[in-house]
Every structure is written in structure tokens, then in C-alpha cells.
Design an enzyme around this catalytic site. Structure first.
Site, PDB file in Angstrom:
ATOM      1  N   GLN A 131      53.938  94.308  18.536  1.00 17.22           N
ATOM      2  CA  GLN A 131      52.643  94.348  17.841  1.00 17.22           C
ATOM      3  C   GLN A 131      51.529  94.230  18.881  1.00 17.22           C
ATOM      4  OE1 GLN A 131      51.768  90.638  16.239  1.00 17.22           O
ATOM      5  NE2 GLN A 131      50.285  91.299  14.751  1.00 17.22           N
ATOM      6  N   SER A 134      46.207  91.747  19.993  1.00 15.41           N
ATOM      7  CA  SER A 134      45.328  90.876  20.795  1.00 15.41           C
ATOM      8  C   SER A 134      44.839  91.552  22.065  1.00 15.41           C
ATOM      9  CB  SER A 134      46.072  89.605  21.191  1.00 15.41           C
ATOM     10  OG  SER A 134      46.518  88.945  20.053  1.00 15.41           O
ATOM     11  N   GLU A 249      52.929  88.140   9.086  1.00 16.61           N
ATOM     12  CA  GLU A 249      53.080  87.325  10.297  1.00 16.61           C
ATOM     13  C   GLU A 249      53.048  85.830   9.989  1.00 16.61           C
ATOM     14  OE1 GLU A 249      50.386  88.304  13.463  1.00 16.61           O
ATOM     15  OE2 GLU A 249      51.329  86.883  14.812  1.00 16.61           O
ATOM     16  N   GLU A 379      43.344  75.736  14.555  1.00 17.88           N
ATOM     17  CA  GLU A 379      41.961  75.667  14.043  1.00 17.88           C
ATOM     18  C   GLU A 379      41.714  76.749  12.990  1.00 17.88           C
ATOM     19  OE1 GLU A 379      42.760  75.743  17.238  1.00 17.88           O
ATOM     20  OE2 GLU A 379      42.042  73.858  18.080  1.00 17.88           O
TER      21      GLU A 379
HETATM   22  C1  FAD Z   1      53.690  82.771  21.558  1.00 19.61           C
HETATM   23  C2  FAD Z   1      52.658  83.820  21.337  1.00 19.61           C
HETATM   24  C3  FAD Z   1      53.042  85.110  20.971  1.00 19.61           C
HETATM   25  C4  FAD Z   1      52.071  86.085  20.759  1.00 19.61           C
HETATM   26  N1  FAD Z   1      52.484  87.359  20.462  1.00 19.61           N
HETATM   27  C5  FAD Z   1      51.564  88.316  20.251  1.00 19.61           C
HETATM   28  C6  FAD Z   1      51.966  89.654  19.975  1.00 19.61           C
HETATM   29  O1  FAD Z   1      53.163  89.981  19.969  1.00 19.61           O
HETATM   30  N2  FAD Z   1      51.016  90.591  19.752  1.00 19.61           N
HETATM   31  C7  FAD Z   1      49.677  90.281  19.761  1.00 19.61           C
HETATM   32  O2  FAD Z   1      48.877  91.168  19.496  1.00 19.61           O
HETATM   33  N3  FAD Z   1      49.261  89.018  20.046  1.00 19.61           N
HETATM   34  C8  FAD Z   1      50.163  88.034  20.306  1.00 19.61           C
HETATM   35  N4  FAD Z   1      49.753  86.755  20.618  1.00 19.61           N
HETATM   36  C9  FAD Z   1      48.330  86.471  20.739  1.00 19.61           C
HETATM   37  C10 FAD Z   1      47.790  85.602  19.617  1.00 19.61           C
HETATM   38  O3  FAD Z   1      47.723  86.321  18.419  1.00 19.61           O
HETATM   39  C11 FAD Z   1      46.405  85.077  20.060  1.00 19.61           C
HETATM   40  O4  FAD Z   1      46.590  84.303  21.227  1.00 19.61           O
HETATM   41  C12 FAD Z   1      45.757  84.237  18.988  1.00 19.61           C
HETATM   42  O5  FAD Z   1      45.372  85.047  17.917  1.00 19.61           O
HETATM   43  C13 FAD Z   1      44.560  83.427  19.495  1.00 19.61           C
HETATM   44  O6  FAD Z   1      43.647  84.255  20.125  1.00 19.61           O
HETATM   45  P1  FAD Z   1      43.048  83.943  21.581  1.00 19.61           P
HETATM   46  O7  FAD Z   1      44.216  83.582  22.476  1.00 19.61           O
HETATM   47  O8  FAD Z   1      42.199  85.105  21.956  1.00 19.61           O
HETATM   48  O9  FAD Z   1      42.184  82.654  21.427  1.00 19.61           O
HETATM   49  P2  FAD Z   1      40.653  82.580  20.909  1.00 19.61           P
HETATM   50  O10 FAD Z   1      40.519  83.348  19.653  1.00 19.61           O
HETATM   51  O11 FAD Z   1      39.748  82.921  22.047  1.00 19.61           O
HETATM   52  O12 FAD Z   1      40.537  81.044  20.581  1.00 19.61           O
HETATM   53  C14 FAD Z   1      40.301  80.028  21.574  1.00 19.61           C
HETATM   54  C15 FAD Z   1      40.138  78.711  20.820  1.00 19.61           C
HETATM   55  O13 FAD Z   1      38.987  78.757  19.967  1.00 19.61           O
HETATM   56  C16 FAD Z   1      39.377  78.448  18.617  1.00 19.61           C
HETATM   57  N5  FAD Z   1      38.594  79.254  17.676  1.00 19.61           N
HETATM   58  C17 FAD Z   1      38.386  80.599  17.706  1.00 19.61           C
HETATM   59  N6  FAD Z   1      37.655  80.986  16.634  1.00 19.61           N
HETATM   60  C18 FAD Z   1      37.415  79.861  15.902  1.00 19.61           C
HETATM   61  C19 FAD Z   1      36.733  79.597  14.665  1.00 19.61           C
HETATM   62  N7  FAD Z   1      36.157  80.575  13.972  1.00 19.61           N
HETATM   63  N8  FAD Z   1      36.709  78.312  14.220  1.00 19.61           N
HETATM   64  C20 FAD Z   1      37.312  77.299  14.914  1.00 19.61           C
HETATM   65  N9  FAD Z   1      37.964  77.482  16.086  1.00 19.61           N
HETATM   66  C21 FAD Z   1      38.033  78.747  16.553  1.00 19.61           C
HETATM   67  C22 FAD Z   1      40.842  78.806  18.533  1.00 19.61           C
HETATM   68  O14 FAD Z   1      41.486  78.143  17.491  1.00 19.61           O
HETATM   69  C23 FAD Z   1      41.334  78.375  19.916  1.00 19.61           C
HETATM   70  O15 FAD Z   1      41.616  77.000  19.961  1.00 19.61           O
HETATM   71  C24 FAD Z   1      50.705  85.765  20.879  1.00 19.61           C
HETATM   72  C25 FAD Z   1      50.313  84.482  21.259  1.00 19.61           C
HETATM   73  C26 FAD Z   1      51.274  83.527  21.510  1.00 19.61           C
HETATM   74  C27 FAD Z   1      50.838  82.168  21.945  1.00 19.61           C
END
Ligand code: FAD
Length: 411
Positions: A131, A134, A249, A379
Site C-alpha cells: 500500500q 504515506s 486497515e 493521537e
Molecule cells: C509499522 C508501520 C507500517 C507502515 N506501513 C505503511 C504502508 O505499508 N504503507 C503506507 O502508505 N504507510 C505505512 N506506514 C506509514 C503510516 O501510515 C504513517 O506513519 C502514519 O499515518 C503517521 O503519519 P506520519 O508518520 O507522517 O506522522 P505525522 O502525521 O506527521 O504525525 C506526527 C505526530 O503528530 C500527531 N498528529 C498529526 N496530526 C494530528 C492531529 N490532527 N491531532 C493530533 N495529533 C496529530 C501524530 O499523531 C504523530 O504523533 C507505516 C507506518 C508504520 C509505523
């Protein structure tokens, strides 16, 4: 709420148990596997062989239509199979994203020829899917995706970067969310495509984890051509397609992987207590923690029963799955943290062959923060619970009504 199986459900459960007993080791019996990295070639090979057997026995795609090679059973049967499978060391991880999220999206949004090409092969374990949602600036806010696709004749040409793509290094196909119209609001200018992960211009770069594992990747797209027939849904409707994937998911990642209270209890029974008298399992403070974990695990089990009841009545499960994920990831982290601390310097051993039990807790501790992020961070899920369960006011949306190209951005 009736926790008992109906006669047909009980028969199905017995069949599932017999299949699993014949094809997998019981959970925890193979401690080495508990701690082994899930992305190795050997593990992927074992997973493909197991998936093939599952498909042949009718335990793959349990809820999928018969035309798709599934069994056409109500969702409660998939829950029953998953419950039974969780009692075994089943190598099913590499298929979780593809069969749990990507292929159901393909089924929902593509024509018969496309389904014929992809679905059966995925179900039989011949092709694995990932998928690609991100990006460096679009995770929780996945609608902020910048990777773009431009129409060129019968093809679309994709340029950009995705990140955290689980399994991209061993996957054959992926579903990719891209921006096809920057002139409208961010949710309205996205389109979803099926992409061949071996196509020219697709570059998969591994992300090495602190645990030493290599489950994730950065994926770069440079002039990657995707035929229009690989489009899922209408141009600009990618957000609606993505929502179908994301709904699946939250359910799929709700379950925990890694050691639970039974494993730490076993460890504690074989370790000296903090005073040097008796075992750790006899220590008062440890026993209180153990009781808390058991209560939490039972509470979570009952909340899953609520989901099962909704499914068995043909209803769509509510926000319980979000609650489950928040609880589970923290539960795993707490158990592994206590185990590592209790093991003193042995707690830092991360070698499944040398010390499988120690390494299993170590791996679990390293994995738990990822579980708190994947499929929606703690969060974000708490926001969902606040808004949709408790009816609190919505999160602030400063980008409402603004065209994507006009949103302020540092990149
Ligand atoms: C084990 C693992 C597997 C994954 N596999 C995939 C995959 O196969 N395909 C894929 O596409 N993605 C994948 N991901 C990515 C995952 O979907 C993202 O890491 C996740 O959605 C969080 O996005 P970010 O890392 O950009 O953090 P951000 O969105 O930048 O968030 C950073 C921090 O800010 C907080 N935050 C953000 N917005 C808000 C809000 N509105 N209110 C309060 N707090 C907030 C978050 O909770 C977090 O603590 C994977 C991630 C992990 C850890």
C-alpha cells in the site's frame, strides 16, 4: 451478547482448527520464530507456501465472493478463522496488507478483466501487494499527498516519493494514491492506481530499523507509466477509494503481534525475584502488573466480541477497532518493557538463535512504537474516539475550501 458459536460456526471452527493443526506450529512453541525478523526471504517463501495451502483448503478470502475465489461467508467466519489462526505460529504477515486492504479495494473498484488478472493470484499467494499512501509530508493527513500523475495518451505518468511502504521490497504490485488535479481541494484531486512494483522507474530503497529488521521502504517514482486501465475509480475520486482501504486497515492492524502476558508469565516463573527469594512470578509487585495485563487483555477480548456480535448480525463494526488498536500497542510495549527491565543485562540480547525468549521481548519492544503509528497514530485514533464516540467538537480544519496548490507548504 451470546459468546457461543452456532452449530455451523462450531463446525467451521473445528475445520479451521484441524487445518491449522496440520499446517502450523502452535503459538509460542517456536520461540525462535517469535523473535525472527519477518522480512527475510525464507519467511516470505514460507508465507507463500502457507497461503497456497490456505487457498486450497478454502480458508483464504473467506468473506470474498465465490467468483473471486472466496467462500462467500459472512464476516463472522473470517473472525473465527483469525481467532483460531492467532493460536498458531502461522506465517501470514506478508499477506496482511495485500489481502486485508489492497485487493479488497481492487475488487471494489475495478472491472472484471482487472479482477481476473489479479485477484486469484493474490489469494493463492503467488503475488504480494503493498500500500503506497504515506509520503514524507502526508501520513496522518494522507490527503496531502504530493506524488503526482499526469495523463499521457492511454497512460498516466507518475513522479514523486512514497515512504514507510511495508514489504515493497518483496511485493509484486501496489495501490498508489497520487495527485492528478492540484487546482481543487486536497481531498478532491487524488486518484488511485494499481502499480507494477517491477516497472521501469520504480525504485525501492530499504529503511533499516533500530531492531535490525528491514520491513519498510522508501519508494521513488520517476516517469513511471501506468495504463489507464489500472485506474481504480474515477479520476479525482481517489480519496473515496482510499477510505475503503483505510476502513479495512483499522480492523486489520487491531490485533497485536508479539509476546503477551502468557509469555512474560512463563519468563517470570523461570527467573529469580528482585529480592533473590523465590521467582519473579511470586513477587507481589510483578503479580499486580500481571493481573492488570490479564484484565486489559480480557477487556479487549470482550470488546472484540462486541465487534463479532455486530458482524454476526450483519452490522458494520463501529469505532471499537480504534479502541482496540490504542490499547493493544501500549499493552505490548508495557509487557516487553517490564520483561526487558526484569532480565537486567540479558534484556538487551536481540539474537533469536542465541536466546529466543530474550530476543522475542526485545523485538516486541522495538516493534510496539510502530504499532502505535501504523494505521493511524494513537493521537489520531483518540481524535476519532473523541469525535465519533464521545461527540466532542471536530479537529480544526484550516485547509477547508482551499485549492491544494494554494496550501502553504515548506516543500
Ligand atoms: C509499522 C508501520 C507500517 C507502515 N506501513 C505503511 C504502508 O505499508 N504503507 C503506507 O502508505 N504507510 C505505512 N506506514 C506509514 C503510516 O501510515 C504513517 O506513519 C502514519 O499515518 C503517521 O503519519 P506520519 O508518520 O507522517 O506522522 P505525522 O502525521 O506527521 O504525525 C506526527 C505526530 O503528530 C500527531 N498528529 C498529526 N496530526 C494530528 C492531529 N490532527 N491531532 C493530533 N495529533 C496529530 C501524530 O499523531 C504523530 O504523533 C507505516 C507506518 C508504520 C509505523
Amino acid at each position: 451478547m451470546d459468546f457461543n458459536d452456532t452449530a455451523e460456526e462450531a463446525k467451521f471452527r473445528a475445520e479451521a482448527r484441524a487445518f491449522l493443526a496440520a499446517n502450523c506450529a502452535p503459538k509460542g512453541s517456536d520461540k525462535e520464530r517469535l523473535s525472527r525478523r519477518l522480512s527475510t526471504d525464507e519467511y516470505v517463501k514460507a508465507a507463500k507456501a502457507y497461503q497456497k495451502k490456505k487457498a486450497e483448503a478454502g480458508f483464504a478470502g473467506i468473506t470474498w465472493a465465490k467468483e473471486q475465489g472466496g467462500r462467500g461467508l459472512p464476516p463472522i467466519y473470517a473472525v473465527i478463522f483469525n481467532q483460531e489462526e492467532a493460536k498458531f505460529d502461522a506465517p501470514s504477515q506478508p499477506f496482511a496488507i495485500g489481502l486485508g486492504m489492497c485487493v479488497p479495494t481492487v475488487i471494489a473498484f475495478s472491472d472484471d478483466a482487472t479482477k481476473d488478472r489479479y485477484v486469484a493470484k493474490a489469494l493463492r499467494g503467488e503475488e504480494i501487494w503493498c500500500q503506497l499512501f504515506s509520503e514524507p509530508g502526508a501520513g496522518s493527513d494522507v490527503a496531502a499527498s504530493k506524488t503526482k500523475a499526469v495523463r499521457d495518451g492511454d497512460d498516466w505518468v507518475i513522479n514523486g516519493q512514497k515512504v514507510w511502504t511495508t514489504g515493497a521490497h518483496f511485493c509484486d504490485f501496489g495501490i498508489v494514491l497520487v495527485r492528478t488535479n492540484p487546482d481543487v481541494e486536497k481531498h478532491k484531486g487524488l486518484t488511485m492506481f494499481i502499480v507494477d512494483m517491477k516497472a521501469p522507474g520504480v525504485e525501492v530503497r530499504p529503511i533499516h530499523q533500530a531492531s535490525g529488521g528491514r520491513e519498510f521502504n522508501e519508494v521513488y517514482f520517476t516517469d513511471v507509466r501506468v495504463p489507464d486501465k489500472n485506474r481504480l475509480g474515477e479520476p479525482g475520486m481517489g480519496w473515496n477509494v482510499a477510505l475503503v482501504t483505510l476502513m479495512n486497515e483499522r480492523l486489520a492492524v487491531g490485533g497485536s503481534t508479539g509476546p503477551d502476558y502468557a509469555e512474560i508469565f512463563e519468563l517470570a516463573r523461570n527467573m529469580p525475584g528482585p529480592t533473590g527469594q523465590g521467582t519473579l512470578a511470586q513477587d507481589e509487585a510483578f503479580r499486580q502488573k500481571l493481573a492488570d495485563w490479564i484484565v486489559k487483555a480480557e477487556g479487549y477480548k470482550l470488546s472484540k466480541f462486541r465487534t463479532m456480535t455486530a458482524l454476526s448480525r450483519g452490522q458494520t463494526p463501529g469505532p471499537e477497532s480504534s479502541i482496540g488498536k490504542v490499547i493493544n500497542a501500549n499493552h505490548l510495549m508495557d509487557i516487553c518493557n517490564t520483561a526487558i527491565e526484569s532480565m537486567d543485562h540479558y534484556g538487551i540480547i536481540n539474537d533469536g538463535e542465541l536466546a529466543p525468549m530474550e530476543a522475542a521481548f526485545h523485538q516486541g519492544y522495538m516493534w510496539a512504537p510502530g504499532l502505535r503509528i501504523a494505521g493511524g497514530t494513537d493521537e489520531i485514533l483518540k481524535n476519532i474516539i473523541a469525535e465519533r464516540v464521545l461527540g466532542l467538537p471536530q479537529d480544526v480544519r484550516v485547509d477547508k475550501g482551499v485549492a491544494f496548490k494554494d496550501l502553504p507548504s515548506g516543500r
